[in-house]
Design a protein around this motif. Structure first.
Motif, PDB file in Angstrom:
ATOM      1  N   GLU A 186     -28.295  29.215 -19.542  1.00  0.00           N
ATOM      2  CA  GLU A 186     -27.523  29.788 -18.438  1.00  0.00           C
ATOM      3  C   GLU A 186     -28.185  29.490 -17.081  1.00  0.00           C
ATOM      4  OE1 GLU A 186     -24.993  33.837 -18.373  1.00  0.00           O
ATOM      5  OE2 GLU A 186     -27.166  34.125 -18.335  1.00  0.00           O
ATOM      6  N   LYS A 187     -27.371  29.180 -16.085  1.00  0.00           N
ATOM      7  CA  LYS A 187     -27.881  28.837 -14.759  1.00  0.00           C
ATOM      8  C   LYS A 187     -28.485  30.051 -14.070  1.00  0.00           C
ATOM      9  CE  LYS A 187     -26.533  26.616 -10.401  1.00  0.00           C
ATOM     10  NZ  LYS A 187     -25.433  25.984  -9.650  1.00  0.00           N
ATOM     11  N   THR A 188     -29.591  29.810 -13.369  1.00  0.00           N
ATOM     12  CA  THR A 188     -30.260  30.868 -12.613  1.00  0.00           C
ATOM     13  C   THR A 188     -29.956  30.712 -11.126  1.00  0.00           C
ATOM     14  OG1 THR A 188     -32.060  30.913 -14.225  1.00  0.00           O
ATOM     15  CG2 THR A 188     -32.489  31.926 -12.089  1.00  0.00           C
ATOM     16  N   TYR A 189     -29.573  31.816 -10.484  1.00  0.00           N
ATOM     17  CA  TYR A 189     -29.303  31.829  -9.047  1.00  0.00           C
ATOM     18  C   TYR A 189     -30.416  32.625  -8.368  1.00  0.00           C
ATOM     19  CZ  TYR A 189     -24.662  30.300 -10.532  1.00  0.00           C
ATOM     20  OH  TYR A 189     -23.612  29.615 -11.092  1.00  0.00           O
ATOM     21  N   PHE A 192     -29.908  35.175  -5.402  1.00  0.00           N
ATOM     22  CA  PHE A 192     -29.191  36.431  -5.608  1.00  0.00           C
ATOM     23  C   PHE A 192     -30.117  37.440  -6.273  1.00  0.00           C
ATOM     24  CE2 PHE A 192     -25.914  33.352  -4.982  1.00  0.00           C
ATOM     25  CZ  PHE A 192     -24.842  34.041  -4.433  1.00  0.00           C
ATOM     26  N   MET A 210     -19.412  40.235  -8.140  1.00  0.00           N
ATOM     27  CA  MET A 210     -19.742  38.814  -8.094  1.00  0.00           C
ATOM     28  C   MET A 210     -21.243  38.604  -7.885  1.00  0.00           C
ATOM     29  SD  MET A 210     -18.596  35.874  -5.401  1.00  0.00           S
ATOM     30  CE  MET A 210     -19.818  36.479  -4.232  1.00  0.00           C
ATOM     31  N   TRP A 211     -21.831  39.400  -6.997  1.00  0.00           N
ATOM     32  CA  TRP A 211     -23.262  39.264  -6.694  1.00  0.00           C
ATOM     33  C   TRP A 211     -24.102  39.579  -7.936  1.00  0.00           C
ATOM     34  CZ3 TRP A 211     -25.634  38.160  -1.849  1.00  0.00           C
ATOM     35  CH2 TRP A 211     -27.030  38.237  -1.863  1.00  0.00           C
ATOM     36  N   GLU A 213     -23.231  39.498 -11.073  1.00  0.00           N
ATOM     37  CA  GLU A 213     -23.064  38.461 -12.095  1.00  0.00           C
ATOM     38  C   GLU A 213     -24.031  37.315 -11.839  1.00  0.00           C
ATOM     39  OE1 GLU A 213     -19.009  37.302 -12.117  1.00  0.00           O
ATOM     40  OE2 GLU A 213     -18.315  39.076 -13.227  1.00  0.00           O
ATOM     41  N   LYS A 214     -24.149  36.930 -10.584  1.00  0.00           N
ATOM     42  CA  LYS A 214     -25.077  35.856 -10.219  1.00  0.00           C
ATOM     43  C   LYS A 214     -26.524  36.308 -10.428  1.00  0.00           C
ATOM     44  CE  LYS A 214     -22.029  32.949  -8.165  1.00  0.00           C
ATOM     45  NZ  LYS A 214     -21.870  31.514  -8.382  1.00  0.00           N
ATOM     46  N   SER A 217     -27.347  36.311 -14.115  1.00  0.00           N
ATOM     47  CA  SER A 217     -27.282  34.990 -14.753  1.00  0.00           C
ATOM     48  C   SER A 217     -28.672  34.369 -14.880  1.00  0.00           C
ATOM     49  CB  SER A 217     -26.373  34.064 -13.947  1.00  0.00           C
ATOM     50  OG  SER A 217     -26.292  32.793 -14.549  1.00  0.00           O
TER      51      SER A 217
END
Length: 394
Positions: A186-189, A192, A210-211, A213-214, A217
């Protein structure tokens, strides 16, 4: 198996016929000769149950309704007003009689129940039920047969059920390993970070969702516990159960590299043939338990795939619990962390560091206050001396 049925189990019943002139319509039990408000039902097994009535109000129709409404009586009652007959039938089959302790001005005609009697492979079985269990086979007796012409029963393994169970397992396995691989990649942001309450108060609900979820992630990206579990799962499913006997040998393989270890039934006919040839061997390949106290490894032969996967997944859950500090049996994200978990230790360490830094800050503030106070005192003293000198010079 050779099966002959000498008798089919039947229920006991009794018919009560009114002795006086008809009709019995709307006549109370008192009118019909009932002397007691408590009626005892004698069961074929020897037990009893009771029904309470009001002989001055109840009729045969309401008596039947009360008996049928009370499940503990274990009988069924019927009343025919046209003939003045009342019947009582046991819900169970087997020898014995079912009767009432009192039934007024009626004549009883009891018929005994009958036990089932069957001969299976030369062994005679006699019991109250029409269902027999022998060698894992369930027989239900329905009709009497001729002793000179027994029925032959052939037993065959239900390969369809085994095949469908294996297909169901593969679907569940692929879902599980797909979910784990999804988390590992899974991609890491990193921009955020978790939101504070003050930050949330300035955002809309959709923006918060949305924030977060990021922010969530990639939390398990390349996690060593999950990576180890996937590796063990893949080895366990493809390792030999016995010499040259494995999933590949019965038509099940892993897909190409893009499937990341998911299982595929490559040759269903080959799988069916393996089940039909030796169903117990295929069952054992999936379900065979390890000896008590044995440490199970992914490549261990003689241990079923289910046994291996169960142990590996439970071990991984325990390790994740110890790391995350949450219970393996709860998804409550607001619960307290387990004291000896990695995250609990980290949080404690951060809090201790925060306390230490606050103490150091307080010490620094005290030192600076002392210095500024001393400096202020010195300046005031110098100002006083300067004023004195100025007055003297004037």
């Amino acid at each position: 198996m050779n099966v002959s049925v000498d008798a089919v189990a039947k229920s006991a019943y009794t018919v009560y016929s009114y002795n006086a002139a008809l009709p019995t319509t709307n006549k109370t039990l008192d009118d019909l000769g009932f002397a007691s408000n408590t009626i005892t039902i004698n069961q074929p097994s020897g037990g009893t149950s009771t029904i309470t009535v009001d002989t001055t109000k109840d009729t045969l129709a309401t008596l039947a309704a009360k008996i049928n409404a009370d499940k503990s009586t274990n009988v069924t009652a019927s009343f025919n007003d046209a003939t003045g007959q009342f019947s009582l039938v046991s819900k169970n089959t087997g020898e014995g009689q079912v009767t009432l302790s009192t039934f007024g001005n009626f004549t009883a005609d009891p018929k005994d129940g009958v036990d089932a009697k069957a001969t299976i492979n030369g062994i005679t079985y006699k019991q109250a039920s029409n269902t027999f269990d022998m060698n894992g086979i369930n027989f239900t007796v329905r009709n009497q047969t001729s002793s000179s012409d027994p029925t032959t029963v052939s037993v065959k393994t239900d390969t369809t059920t085994i095949l469908n169970t294996i297909k169901s397992f593969i679907n569940d396995y692929n879902t599980l390993i797909g979910t784990i691989n999804g988390k590992l990649g899974e991609k890491t942001y990193r921009d955020f970070m978790p939101l504070t309450e003050d930050e949330k108060s300035e955002m809309k609900e959709s923006q918060i969702t949305m924030w977060e979820e990021k922010a969530h992630s990639g939390l398990l990206k390349n996690d060593n516990i999950l990576s180890g579990l996937v590796s063990q799962m893949r080895i366990a499913t493809m390792a030999d159960y016995q010499t040259k006997t494995n999933l590949t040998s019965i038509g099940i393989t892993t897909g190409d590299y893009t499937t990341q270890g998911k299982l595929v039934i490559q040759d269903e006919n080959k799988l069916k043939e393996a089940i039909e040839a030796d169903p117990q061997k295929i069952i054992d390949m999936f379900t065979k338990a390890a000896p008590t106290g044995t440490k199970v490894t992914a490549d261990m032969s003689g241990v079923g795939i289910f046994q291996k996967l169960t142990q590996f997944t439970m071990t991984a859950l325990k390790q994740l619990s110890e790391k995350a500090g949450t219970l393996t049996t709860s998804s409550d994200t607001t619960a307290d962390f387990i004291e000896n978990s990695l995250l609990s230790d980290t949080i404690r360490s951060m809090k201790n560091r925060e306390t230490d830094l606050a103490a150091r800050l307080s010490d620094k503030e005290t030192q600076y206050y002392k210095k500024f106070t001393a400096m202020e005192t010195a300046i005031n003293k110098m100002n006083t001396q300067s004023s004195s000198l100025s007055s003297f010079m004037n």
